[in-house]
Every structure is written in structure tokens, then in C-alpha cells.
Write a protein that holds these residues in place. Structure first.
Motif, PDB file in Angstrom:
ATOM      1  N   ARG A  45      65.225 109.477  10.015  1.00  0.00           N
ATOM      2  CA  ARG A  45      64.792 108.612   8.838  1.00  0.00           C
ATOM      3  C   ARG A  45      65.436 107.425   8.644  1.00  0.00           C
ATOM      4  N   LYS A  46      65.038 106.225   8.352  1.00  0.00           N
ATOM      5  CA  LYS A  46      65.450 104.959   8.147  1.00  0.00           C
ATOM      6  C   LYS A  46      65.058 104.472   6.794  1.00  0.00           C
ATOM      7  N   THR A  47      65.926 103.989   6.052  1.00  0.00           N
ATOM      8  CA  THR A  47      65.733 103.297   4.775  1.00  0.00           C
ATOM      9  C   THR A  47      65.730 101.708   4.940  1.00  0.00           C
ATOM     10  N   LEU A  48      64.780 100.957   4.569  1.00  0.00           N
ATOM     11  CA  LEU A  48      64.480  99.739   4.374  1.00  0.00           C
ATOM     12  C   LEU A  48      64.343  99.106   3.122  1.00  0.00           C
ATOM     13  N   VAL A  49      64.694  97.934   2.850  1.00  0.00           N
ATOM     14  CA  VAL A  49      64.515  97.160   1.666  1.00  0.00           C
ATOM     15  C   VAL A  49      63.291  96.580   1.979  1.00  0.00           C
ATOM     16  N   ALA A  50      62.223  96.726   1.105  1.00  0.00           N
ATOM     17  CA  ALA A  50      60.807  96.092   1.267  1.00  0.00           C
ATOM     18  C   ALA A  50      60.517  94.982   0.177  1.00  0.00           C
ATOM     19  N   LEU A  51      60.197  93.914   0.559  1.00  0.00           N
ATOM     20  CA  LEU A  51      59.681  93.000  -0.506  1.00  0.00           C
ATOM     21  C   LEU A  51      58.076  93.080  -0.570  1.00  0.00           C
ATOM     22  N   HIS A  61      61.487  97.242  -3.067  1.00  0.00           N
ATOM     23  CA  HIS A  61      61.300  98.563  -3.082  1.00  0.00           C
ATOM     24  C   HIS A  61      62.155  99.216  -1.893  1.00  0.00           C
ATOM     25  N   MET A  62      62.728 100.210  -2.215  1.00  0.00           N
ATOM     26  CA  MET A  62      63.324 101.152  -0.984  1.00  0.00           C
ATOM     27  C   MET A  62      62.231 101.706  -0.336  1.00  0.00           C
ATOM     28  N   LEU A  63      62.195 101.834   0.758  1.00  0.00           N
ATOM     29  CA  LEU A  63      61.117 102.321   1.569  1.00  0.00           C
ATOM     30  C   LEU A  63      61.751 103.365   2.822  1.00  0.00           C
ATOM     31  N   ASP A  64      61.659 104.459   2.983  1.00  0.00           N
ATOM     32  CA  ASP A  64      62.021 105.226   3.991  1.00  0.00           C
ATOM     33  C   ASP A  64      61.024 105.440   5.129  1.00  0.00           C
ATOM     34  N   VAL A  65      61.300 105.385   6.343  1.00  0.00           N
ATOM     35  CA  VAL A  65      60.319 104.789   7.152  1.00  0.00           C
ATOM     36  C   VAL A  65      60.617 105.853   8.288  1.00  0.00           C
ATOM     37  N   LEU A  66      59.774 106.607   9.069  1.00  0.00           N
ATOM     38  CA  LEU A  66      59.821 107.356  10.312  1.00  0.00           C
ATOM     39  C   LEU A  66      59.056 106.628  11.367  1.00  0.00           C
ATOM     40  N   TYR A  67      59.770 106.062  12.327  1.00  0.00           N
ATOM     41  CA  TYR A  67      59.196 105.394  13.465  1.00  0.00           C
ATOM     42  C   TYR A  67      58.405 106.385  14.339  1.00  0.00           C
ATOM     43  N   CYS A  68      57.489 105.914  15.057  1.00  0.00           N
ATOM     44  CA  CYS A  68      56.876 106.676  15.981  1.00  0.00           C
ATOM     45  C   CYS A  68      57.993 107.060  17.248  1.00  0.00           C
ATOM     46  N   ASN A  69      57.873 108.196  17.484  1.00  0.00           N
ATOM     47  CA  ASN A  69      59.228 108.566  18.458  1.00  0.00           C
ATOM     48  C   ASN A  69      58.552 109.095  19.682  1.00  0.00           C
ATOM     49  N   SER A  88      66.503  92.424  15.687  1.00  0.00           N
ATOM     50  CA  SER A  88      67.354  93.661  16.031  1.00  0.00           C
ATOM     51  C   SER A  88      67.586  94.545  15.040  1.00  0.00           C
ATOM     52  N   PHE A  89      67.401  95.566  14.800  1.00  0.00           N
ATOM     53  CA  PHE A  89      67.780  96.634  13.812  1.00  0.00           C
ATOM     54  C   PHE A  89      67.257  96.291  12.550  1.00  0.00           C
ATOM     55  N   PRO A  90      65.988  96.190  12.367  1.00  0.00           N
ATOM     56  CA  PRO A  90      65.457  95.655  10.940  1.00  0.00           C
ATOM     57  C   PRO A  90      65.829  96.402   9.784  1.00  0.00           C
ATOM     58  N   ARG A  91      66.388  95.841   8.719  1.00  0.00           N
ATOM     59  CA  ARG A  91      66.604  96.776   7.504  1.00  0.00           C
ATOM     60  C   ARG A  91      66.098  96.313   6.191  1.00  0.00           C
ATOM     61  N   THR A  92      65.382  95.109   6.309  1.00  0.00           N
ATOM     62  CA  THR A  92      64.640  94.282   5.451  1.00  0.00           C
ATOM     63  C   THR A  92      63.395  94.066   5.976  1.00  0.00           C
ATOM     64  N   VAL A  93      62.166  94.207   5.338  1.00  0.00           N
ATOM     65  CA  VAL A  93      60.856  93.704   5.651  1.00  0.00           C
ATOM     66  C   VAL A  93      60.336  93.042   4.498  1.00  0.00           C
ATOM     67  N   ALA A  94      59.129  92.148   4.586  1.00  0.00           N
ATOM     68  CA  ALA A  94      58.264  91.523   3.742  1.00  0.00           C
ATOM     69  C   ALA A  94      57.058  92.170   4.218  1.00  0.00           C
ATOM     70  N   THR A  95      56.191  92.171   3.224  1.00  0.00           N
ATOM     71  CA  THR A  95      54.657  92.687   3.451  1.00  0.00           C
ATOM     72  C   THR A  95      53.869  91.494   3.705  1.00  0.00           C
ATOM     73  N   PHE A  96      52.982  91.469   4.468  1.00  0.00           N
ATOM     74  CA  PHE A  96      52.183  90.409   5.011  1.00  0.00           C
ATOM     75  C   PHE A  96      51.593  89.886   3.669  1.00  0.00           C
ATOM     76  N   ARG A  97      51.100  90.690   2.678  1.00  0.00           N
ATOM     77  CA  ARG A  97      50.491  90.185   1.488  1.00  0.00           C
ATOM     78  C   ARG A  97      51.415  89.433   0.693  1.00  0.00           C
ATOM     79  N   LEU A  98      52.836  89.753   0.661  1.00  0.00           N
ATOM     80  CA  LEU A  98      53.857  88.960   0.216  1.00  0.00           C
ATOM     81  C   LEU A  98      53.993  87.517   0.599  1.00  0.00           C
ATOM     82  N   LEU A  99      54.085  87.401   2.051  1.00  0.00           N
ATOM     83  CA  LEU A  99      54.140  86.282   2.730  1.00  0.00           C
ATOM     84  C   LEU A  99      52.814  85.373   2.382  1.00  0.00           C
TER      85      LEU A  99
END
Length: 155
Positions: free
Chosen positions: A57-63, A69-77, A99-110
């Protein structure tokens, strides 16, 4: 009004809603992250990965246009799974690094920022400040400090 399980199920594809659960006396502000919401990234076919529970489980900062927002993500394994960046992009999340993304932005934000930067000429700093206010307009918590504290404590 929903129970916690139904609330999380209803937000499986809309993880950036602001929620107000009933605390017994009044509706309070809360986040899906505090309710242990986990975004499951899917196979290219749209199916949930049966191996996702084995992934860390990885936690990302999502804009998002709704705030930060803080967002917990489970990648496809799955053994043939695409890399994390491609899985994020497929989920309409643009990673800040490749490499090792920890921050993301939604497409709608962009898209929203692009529109605002053309006509009213909003700068990136002004736009980010507006996201901070949307996250916590009372300024009771410094968003940058709380996010940097999170990453300092998990490193």
C-alpha cells in the motif's frame, strides 16, 4: 447517510469527494483517507487485479480541483503488470516524477489549470494557494507542513 463500508464502496471511482460523516452530534469534515479508503488501480481491461492485495500500500499526495488529498493506492501486482507510472496515467493521475511517484495531479486539475492560465493568467503559485484554501479554508493546518511531515515520518 451511509455506513463506512457503503461509503467506501460508493467512492471507489470518485476518491476526491469531500465527505461529512455524522459523528453522533453533527456532520463533521473528514477525508476518505482517514476512513482507510484505498484506490485499486486496475488492469488495462478495467478489471480489478486479483493480486492487488499482495501489493504494498502506497500513500500519495493527490492534487485535484477539490483540493489536496492524501490517497492510498494499491498498484496492480500481476506478473505482467505495467510500471507504476503507466498504471497512474491509465487512472487519469499524472505523476510528478517518473521514478517512484509520490505526488500526482488529476487530469481534470491539469485541464482546469490550463484554462485558468490562458485567460485570467493565474500563476501556478496562485493556483496552488487556491487549492490549499479549498482543502482547509480556515487555515487551521498548513497543508505543505502536514504533507512534508507525512513524508519525513515515512521515509
Amino acid at each position: 447517510l451511509y455506513c463506512k463500508a457503503c461509503l467506501l464502496k460508493n467512492h471507489a471511482q470518485i476518491p476526491f469527494h469531500k465527505i461529512q460523516p455524522w459523528n453522533g452530534s453533527f456532520f463533521c469534515h473528514d477525508t476518505l483517507h482517514n476512513l482507510d479508503f484505498i484506490l485499486l488501480l486496475r488492469h488495462p481491461t478495467g478489471q480489478i487485479c486479483p493480486c492487488a492485495s499482495l501489493a504494498p500500500r502506497k500513500t500519495l499526495v493527490a492534487l485535484d480541483v477539490t483540493g489536496i488529498h492524501m490517497l492510498d493506492v494499491l498498484y496492480c501486482n500481476y506478473f505482467q503488470a505495467q510500471d507504476e507510472v503507466r498504471q497512474l496515467l491509465r487512472s487519469q493521475l499524472y505523476p510528478a516524477t517518473l521514478s517512484f511517484p509520490r505526488t500526482v495531479a488529476t487530469f481534470r486539475l491539469l485541464e482546469h489549470f490550463q484554462l485558468l492560465s490562458f485567460v485570467p493568467k493565474a500563476s501556478a503559485k496562485e493556483y496552488y494557494t487556491s487549492l490549499e484554501h479549498m482543502t482547509d479554508n480556515a487555515s487551521s493546518v498548513n497543508v505543505l507542513v502536514s504533507i512534508s511531515y507525512f513524508f519525513d515520518s515515512t521515509s
